[in-house]
Design a protein around this motif. Structure first.
Motif, PDB file in Angstrom:
ATOM      1  N   LEU A 233       0.873  -1.175   0.000  1.00 13.96           N
ATOM      2  CA  LEU A 233       0.000   0.000   0.000  1.00 13.96           C
ATOM      3  C   LEU A 233       0.909   1.224   0.000  1.00 13.96           C
ATOM      4  N   SER A 234       0.790   2.058  -1.002  1.00 20.51           N
ATOM      5  CA  SER A 234       1.699   3.195  -1.141  1.00 20.51           C
ATOM      6  C   SER A 234       1.505   4.198  -0.010  1.00 20.51           C
ATOM      7  N   GLU A 235       2.534   5.018   0.213  1.00 18.31           N
ATOM      8  CA  GLU A 235       2.463   6.047   1.244  1.00 18.31           C
ATOM      9  C   GLU A 235       1.376   7.064   0.931  1.00 18.31           C
ATOM     10  N   ASP A 236       1.177   7.371  -0.360  1.00 18.65           N
ATOM     11  CA  ASP A 236       0.132   8.320  -0.747  1.00 18.65           C
ATOM     12  C   ASP A 236      -1.257   7.806  -0.361  1.00 18.65           C
ATOM     13  N   LEU A 237      -1.494   6.512  -0.601  1.00 16.42           N
ATOM     14  CA  LEU A 237      -2.795   5.932  -0.238  1.00 16.42           C
ATOM     15  C   LEU A 237      -2.970   5.861   1.269  1.00 16.42           C
ATOM     16  N   LEU A 238      -1.892   5.555   1.981  1.00 17.20           N
ATOM     17  CA  LEU A 238      -1.966   5.520   3.446  1.00 17.20           C
ATOM     18  C   LEU A 238      -2.289   6.910   3.999  1.00 17.20           C
ATOM     19  N   ASP A 239      -1.667   7.937   3.434  1.00 18.43           N
ATOM     20  CA  ASP A 239      -1.963   9.311   3.845  1.00 18.43           C
ATOM     21  C   ASP A 239      -3.423   9.657   3.563  1.00 18.43           C
ATOM     22  N   TRP A 240      -3.921   9.225   2.399  1.00 18.43           N
ATOM     23  CA  TRP A 240      -5.308   9.519   2.027  1.00 18.43           C
ATOM     24  C   TRP A 240      -6.287   8.863   3.002  1.00 18.43           C
ATOM     25  N   ILE A 241      -6.040   7.608   3.342  1.00 18.34           N
ATOM     26  CA  ILE A 241      -6.912   6.907   4.294  1.00 18.34           C
ATOM     27  C   ILE A 241      -6.906   7.629   5.641  1.00 18.34           C
ATOM     28  N   THR A 242      -5.731   8.033   6.090  1.00 16.97           N
ATOM     29  CA  THR A 242      -5.623   8.729   7.368  1.00 16.97           C
ATOM     30  C   THR A 242      -6.418  10.032   7.345  1.00 16.97           C
ATOM     31  N   ARG A 243      -6.314  10.781   6.245  1.00 15.25           N
ATOM     32  CA  ARG A 243      -7.027  12.054   6.149  1.00 15.25           C
ATOM     33  C   ARG A 243      -8.536  11.852   6.051  1.00 15.25           C
ATOM     34  N   ILE A 244      -8.959  10.783   5.388  1.00 14.20           N
ATOM     35  CA  ILE A 244     -10.400  10.492   5.304  1.00 14.20           C
ATOM     36  C   ILE A 244     -10.969  10.222   6.691  1.00 14.20           C
ATOM     37  N   VAL A 245     -10.293   9.378   7.453  1.00 17.73           N
ATOM     38  CA  VAL A 245     -10.783   9.024   8.789  1.00 17.73           C
ATOM     39  C   VAL A 245     -10.785  10.249   9.694  1.00 17.73           C
ATOM     40  N   ARG A 246      -9.721  11.031   9.671  1.00 14.80           N
ATOM     41  CA  ARG A 246      -9.645  12.208  10.534  1.00 14.80           C
ATOM     42  C   ARG A 246     -10.668  13.270  10.133  1.00 14.80           C
ATOM     43  N   ALA A 247     -10.956  13.374   8.846  1.00 16.76           N
ATOM     44  CA  ALA A 247     -11.926  14.361   8.379  1.00 16.76           C
ATOM     45  C   ALA A 247     -13.356  13.999   8.758  1.00 16.76           C
ATOM     46  N   SER A 248     -13.583  12.760   9.193  1.00 14.14           N
ATOM     47  CA  SER A 248     -14.934  12.353   9.600  1.00 14.14           C
ATOM     48  C   SER A 248     -15.284  12.844  10.999  1.00 14.14           C
ATOM     49  N   ARG A 249     -14.292  13.385  11.719  1.00  8.68           N
ATOM     50  CA  ARG A 249     -14.505  13.803  13.107  1.00  8.68           C
ATOM     51  C   ARG A 249     -14.757  15.303  13.189  1.00  8.68           C
ATOM     52  N   PRO A 250     -15.804  15.703  13.892  1.00 12.38           N
ATOM     53  CA  PRO A 250     -16.056  17.138  14.081  1.00 12.38           C
ATOM     54  C   PRO A 250     -14.860  17.810  14.759  1.00 12.38           C
ATOM     55  N   GLY A 251     -14.493  18.967  14.231  1.00 17.44           N
ATOM     56  CA  GLY A 251     -13.412  19.724  14.838  1.00 17.44           C
ATOM     57  C   GLY A 251     -12.043  19.398  14.299  1.00 17.44           C
ATOM     58  N   GLU A 252     -11.940  18.481  13.329  1.00 17.28           N
ATOM     59  CA  GLU A 252     -10.629  18.123  12.782  1.00 17.28           C
ATOM     60  C   GLU A 252     -10.603  18.354  11.268  1.00 17.28           C
ATOM     61  N   GLY A 253     -10.992  19.536  10.876  1.00 20.61           N
ATOM     62  CA  GLY A 253     -10.986  19.854   9.456  1.00 20.61           C
ATOM     63  C   GLY A 253     -12.076  19.136   8.699  1.00 20.61           C
ATOM     64  N   MET A 254     -13.224  18.943   9.337  1.00 20.48           N
ATOM     65  CA  MET A 254     -14.331  18.252   8.669  1.00 20.48           C
ATOM     66  C   MET A 254     -14.813  19.060   7.459  1.00 20.48           C
ATOM     67  N   PRO A 255     -14.998  18.419   6.309  1.00 21.65           N
ATOM     68  CA  PRO A 255     -15.470  19.138   5.116  1.00 21.65           C
ATOM     69  C   PRO A 255     -16.864  19.737   5.327  1.00 21.65           C
ATOM     70  N   ASP A 256     -17.114  20.866   4.670  1.00 19.84           N
ATOM     71  CA  ASP A 256     -18.422  21.513   4.791  1.00 19.84           C
ATOM     72  C   ASP A 256     -19.546  20.621   4.286  1.00 19.84           C
ATOM     73  N   ALA A 257     -19.236  19.714   3.362  1.00 25.43           N
ATOM     74  CA  ALA A 257     -20.263  18.854   2.760  1.00 25.43           C
ATOM     75  C   ALA A 257     -20.927  17.932   3.774  1.00 25.43           C
ATOM     76  N   ILE A 258     -20.247  17.661   4.898  1.00 25.52           N
ATOM     77  CA  ILE A 258     -20.826  16.748   5.895  1.00 25.52           C
ATOM     78  C   ILE A 258     -20.885  17.365   7.288  1.00 25.52           C
ATOM     79  N   ARG A 259     -20.487  18.618   7.419  1.00 24.23           N
ATOM     80  CA  ARG A 259     -20.341  19.236   8.742  1.00 24.23           C
ATOM     81  C   ARG A 259     -21.622  19.177   9.562  1.00 24.23           C
ATOM     82  N   ASN A 260     -22.766  19.367   8.934  1.00 26.90           N
ATOM     83  CA  ASN A 260     -24.029  19.389   9.670  1.00 26.90           C
ATOM     84  C   ASN A 260     -24.645  18.020   9.880  1.00 26.90           C
ATOM     85  N   TYR A 261     -23.997  16.976   9.325  1.00 28.55           N
ATOM     86  CA  TYR A 261     -24.635  15.661   9.325  1.00 28.55           C
ATOM     87  C   TYR A 261     -23.959  14.626  10.220  1.00 28.55           C
TER      88      TYR A 261
END
Length: 336
Positions: A233-261
């Motif tokens: 698994l490449s480092e780029d993909l590992l970084d992407w997975i990490t950012r996806i999981v962290r972005a799912s948490r309120p207060g950690e750079g959550m995208p506006d598209a899901i912030r209210n949900y």
């Protein structure tokens, strides 16, 4: 055979084992019509060393699917129907008082419960009280059972497929979020297509019964589980997975598209699960390197049961899968 990277494993060994995975899918197809995505996700969880939570209405062949998998793998299979009066000892086992007829002495003997198997179908897990759910889920995590001061190791491989009915909520005990997190994948089983349903009816109402050939054994499954961890698994993909999981948490750079949900996001185990599932999917398809498509295909099964949605999402009819889709789309990945 041990690990892919070790010198005693040849390319011929790898090719032969990967060919068996294709034969395994074909073998299950002898008894199961359609549901290719469900079968794939089930096999991914199996060779990744995780467990599955399967959700679907009754009558869609979930029990037949697990039994067919056990037959194709030469693994022991047991089914437990969870009910409101089921006790932990009904699953784990209990001690019996026995008497030695020769000496007259009495002693306790541990009688193993149905959890001592390779494949366990926990049918309608949300119908049993929390203490019984907790007993099963603890054994799933630790892969051992402790009783009377003695620890008993569960068979290896050990794989639990738990089901729950999405249309009936009366008299059920929803699994807490901390326990849902123990499942590698949350698999959704939908109704078959018209052509598939016609084939199911024809296959199950005739005089001929489908037979599932034996393709792999327990040792093969254990080898594949070790190989999954060696898939690249490449480092780029590992970084992407990490950012996806962290972005799912309120207060950690959550995208506006899901912030209210989203009220509560995924924990670190989600990232671990997505990495292992992506590697397992790559191996299942005959590849020794995971790709972006593997992550996209498994983001929803890995994350849908790890997100707690807000009231706004429920009010607007936003599903967990829609939230995951927006999340993955908002977090820029490699090659995007």
């Amino acid at each position: 055979m041990t690990d892919i990277n070790e010198t005693d494993v040849t390319e011929t060994d790898i090719a032969a084992q990967l060919a068996k995975l294709g034969d395994l899918r074909a073998a299950i197809g002898q008894a199961i019509v359609g549901q290719e995505a469900v079968v794939e996700q089930l096999l991914i969880a199996l060779i990744a060393g995780g467990h599955c939570l399967m959700e679907g209405v009754p009558g869609l062949g979930k029990t037949l699917l697990v039994r067919s998998l056990g037959e194709a793998l030469e693994l022991d299979f047991r089914r437990v129907q969870f009910t409101p009066d089921l006790m932990p000892s009904d699953i784990l086992g209990t001690e019996l008082l026995e008497e030695d007829h020769g000496t007259g002495k009495r002693h306790f003997r541990f009688q193993q419960g149905p959890i001592f198997t390779n494949l366990l179908l926990a049918d309608e897990l949300n119908r049993t009280p929390p203490k019984t759910q907790a007993a099963l889920l603890e054994a799933m995590q630790e892969r051992t059972v402790s009783y009377g001061g003695t620890t008993y190791t569960l068979p290896d491989p050990f794989f639990v497929l738990a089901t729950q009915n999405p249309i009936e909520q009366a008299g059920t005990y929803p699994l807490p979020e901390a326990q849902l997190d123990r499942f590698l994948l949350h698999v959704r089983v939908d109704y078959p297509t018209e052509a598939e349903e016609r084939a199911i009816i024809a296959q199950t109402t005739g005089s001929r019964t489908a037979t599932v050939p034996r393709v792999l054994n327990a040792d093969d499954v254990l080898v594949l589980r070790r190989w999954v961890r060696d898939v690249h698994l490449s480092e780029d993909l590992l970084d992407w997975i990490t950012r996806i999981v962290r972005a799912s948490r309120p207060g950690e750079g959550m995208p506006d598209a899901i912030r209210n949900y989203v009220r509560w996001g995924a924990g670190p185990r989600a990232g671990q699960s997505l990495v292992l599932a992506a590697k397992a999917r790559a191996l299942l398809q005959g590849r020794l390197a995971a790709t972006r498509d593997d992550i996209l295909a498994l983001a929803a099964p890995v994350l849908r049961h790890r997100l707690i949605l807000s009231f706004a999402a429920e009010a607007e009819g936003i599903s967990p899968d829609q939230v995951v889709s927006r999340l993955v789309g908002a977090v820029r990945g490699p090659g995007a």
